[in-house]
Design an enzyme around this catalytic site. Structure first.
Site, PDB file in Angstrom:
ATOM      1  N   PRO A   1       0.823  -1.224   0.000  1.00 23.65           N
ATOM      2  CA  PRO A   1       0.000   0.000   0.000  1.00 23.65           C
ATOM      3  C   PRO A   1       0.849   1.262   0.000  1.00 23.65           C
ATOM      4  O   PRO A   1       1.828   1.372   0.739  1.00 23.65           O
ATOM      5  CB  PRO A   1      -0.821  -0.146   1.288  1.00 23.65           C
ATOM      6  CG  PRO A   1      -0.965  -1.625   1.452  1.00 23.65           C
ATOM      7  CD  PRO A   1       0.355  -2.200   0.987  1.00 23.65           C
ATOM      8  N   CYS A   2       0.460   2.202  -0.830  1.00 28.48           N
ATOM      9  CA  CYS A   2       1.319   3.351  -1.092  1.00 28.48           C
ATOM     10  C   CYS A   2       0.837   4.627  -0.438  1.00 28.48           C
ATOM     11  O   CYS A   2       1.493   5.648  -0.561  1.00 28.48           O
ATOM     12  CB  CYS A   2       1.410   3.580  -2.601  1.00 28.48           C
ATOM     13  SG  CYS A   2      -0.182   3.987  -3.364  1.00 28.48           S
ATOM     14  N   GLN A   3      -0.297   4.603   0.268  1.00 27.50           N
ATOM     15  CA  GLN A   3      -0.867   5.872   0.721  1.00 27.50           C
ATOM     16  C   GLN A   3       0.100   6.670   1.578  1.00 27.50           C
ATOM     17  O   GLN A   3       0.100   7.889   1.559  1.00 27.50           O
ATOM     18  CB  GLN A   3      -2.164   5.616   1.499  1.00 27.50           C
ATOM     19  CG  GLN A   3      -3.317   5.191   0.611  1.00 27.50           C
ATOM     20  CD  GLN A   3      -3.392   3.691   0.453  1.00 27.50           C
ATOM     21  OE1 GLN A   3      -2.404   2.985   0.633  1.00 27.50           O
ATOM     22  NE2 GLN A   3      -4.566   3.194   0.105  1.00 27.50           N
TER      23      GLN A   3
ATOM     24  N   PHE B   1       3.223   6.983   1.193  1.00 27.45           N
ATOM     25  CA  PHE B   1       4.256   7.617   0.375  1.00 27.45           C
ATOM     26  C   PHE B   1       3.681   8.612  -0.616  1.00 27.45           C
ATOM     27  O   PHE B   1       4.374   9.467  -1.131  1.00 27.45           O
ATOM     28  CB  PHE B   1       5.024   6.552  -0.422  1.00 27.45           C
ATOM     29  CG  PHE B   1       5.606   5.463   0.430  1.00 27.45           C
ATOM     30  CD1 PHE B   1       6.466   5.754   1.473  1.00 27.45           C
ATOM     31  CD2 PHE B   1       5.288   4.141   0.188  1.00 27.45           C
ATOM     32  CE1 PHE B   1       6.989   4.750   2.253  1.00 27.45           C
ATOM     33  CE2 PHE B   1       5.817   3.135   0.961  1.00 27.45           C
ATOM     34  CZ  PHE B   1       6.667   3.432   2.005  1.00 27.45           C
TER      35      PHE B   1
END
Length: 371
Positions: free
Chosen positions: A76-78, A80
């Site tokens: 999950p990238c939220q 970054f």
């Protein structure tokens, strides 16, 4: 090679990355993990339920992780993302450590991590780099990493992603681009193709969607009933904009945005903001790739999501609506017959969060030369 290469997809979402690898005809998914039920159901509808593990990746025991030739995935990238909090303590940022656990158990020849562009400047990425040093958990793997622009690999979308390739079969460079914006003689000599465009992806689809609602159907996956299975024009869904919204849309030419609106149509939040957010209330351009397709592509106030059809002299030839779910999926390079499960909002999130299929396919083809 006669046997397919086995593959594990972590944080698989709706299967965009798997779809790209499978497109090559050389990879076989043997395990996938996804915590969101509807995304997992979409994956299962396309690639089978038997190897999809719906649930928390941390709850999968080491003994349950099979060996594989390749491990792929995008934690999950939220944490970054430029759109997120960028909180280094966000627990979602720690999930890449679960990715490493799977790599250690599966012992792949190659692993691929996909994430937002900002990931390369994060503290988590710095820790990842240390793990390939002598004594690190990933000692023996050589890492290559770069920002890859999806349009440079045949996707009709200007989406930038961080790609990390880890290899224990020798250094594997980042794939060279296959497409270019403005072709030169040198580009032709290198056999580069022109960027694919919005027109390539969605031209010919009905300008006026037949419905605003998904069909009334459901399917059972993992013992749970979910909306679906939908495909193709099932998700070519219209909306019901207000008269004010329609008047705003009517003023936006291709490539334009909120700065094209007359003052009387500006909400205070835009009237008082004289710069920035230039893609808000934007209209796509037929003969360019789209900008990044995010999870709320059905809201023009969130980005450049208005249909590209517009005529300066004839208002009757303008298509004043945001793109549909089906058009967004096509801009993400999903196959025309891809299957979807979930509500309208859930499917939109799956589409916006996915790895562009063509970008994944370009990486997959590149890896074959080394595998």
């Amino acid at each position: 090679m006669t046997e397919p290469l086995t593959m594990i997809d972590l944080f698989a979402g709706c299967g965009g990355m798997t779809a790209g690898f499978v497109r090559t005809g050389r990879y076989k998914p043997t395990m996938a993990v996804e915590w969101n039920l509807h995304a997992a159901a979409t994956y299962a509808a396309n690639f089978g339920e038997d190897h999809m593990r719906w649930g928390d990746i941390a709850e999968i025991k080491d003994s349950e992780i099979p060996r594989a030739d390749v491990v792929i995935g995008g934690p999950p990238c939220q944490g970054f993302s430029n759109l997120g909090s960028r909180d280094v303590n966000d627990p979602r940022n720690k999930l890449w450590k679960e990715y490493i656990r799977f790599v250690l158990r599966a012992q792949p020849k190659v692993f691929v991590i996909e994430n937002v562009d900002r990931f390369r400047s994060s503290s988590e990425f710095a820790l990842l780099l240390k793990e390939v040093e002598p004594g690190g958990l990933l000692e023996g793997y050589k890492l290559q990493h770069a920002h890859m622009l999806a349009a440079d690999y045949g996707v009709p979308q200007r989406r930038v992603r961080t790609i990390v390739i880890g290899s224990r079969v020798g250094t594997i460079p980042i794939p060279a681009q296959t497409h270019a914006r403005d072709l030169t003689l040198d580009d032709v000599d290198q056999e580069l193709q022109p960027w694919r465009t919005v027109r390539d992806a969605i031209d010919g689809l009905p300008k006026v969607p037949a419905t605003t609602d998904l069909p009334d159907s459901s399917e059972t996956f993992f013992g749970q009933v979910v909306p679906g299975i939908f495909k193709g024009l099932d998700i070519h869904l219209g909306r019901r904009p207000t008269s004010m919204s329609l008047e705003r849309y009517n003023h936006i030419p291709p490539g334009g945005g909120r700065f094209n609106l007359p003052d009387h149509l500006l909400p205070n939040c835009w009237r008082n903001k004289k710069s920035g957010t230039t893609d808000v209330m934007g209209r796509m351009v037929w003969d360019r790739p789209s900008l990044t397709i995010r999870t709320e592509f059905f809201k023009p106030e969130k980005g450049q999501y208005l249909h590209p059809q517009w005529d300066a002299d004839d208002a009757g030839k303008r298509v004043n609506r945001p793109i549909t779910h089906y058009e967004a999926a096509r801009l993400q390079d999903f196959p025309e017959d891809y299957r979807w499960c979930g509500s309208k909002i859930q499917i939109a999130r799956q589409i916006g969060n996915a790895v562009p299929v063509g970008l994944a396919a370009a990486i997959a083809r590149h890896l074959l030369k080394y595998l």
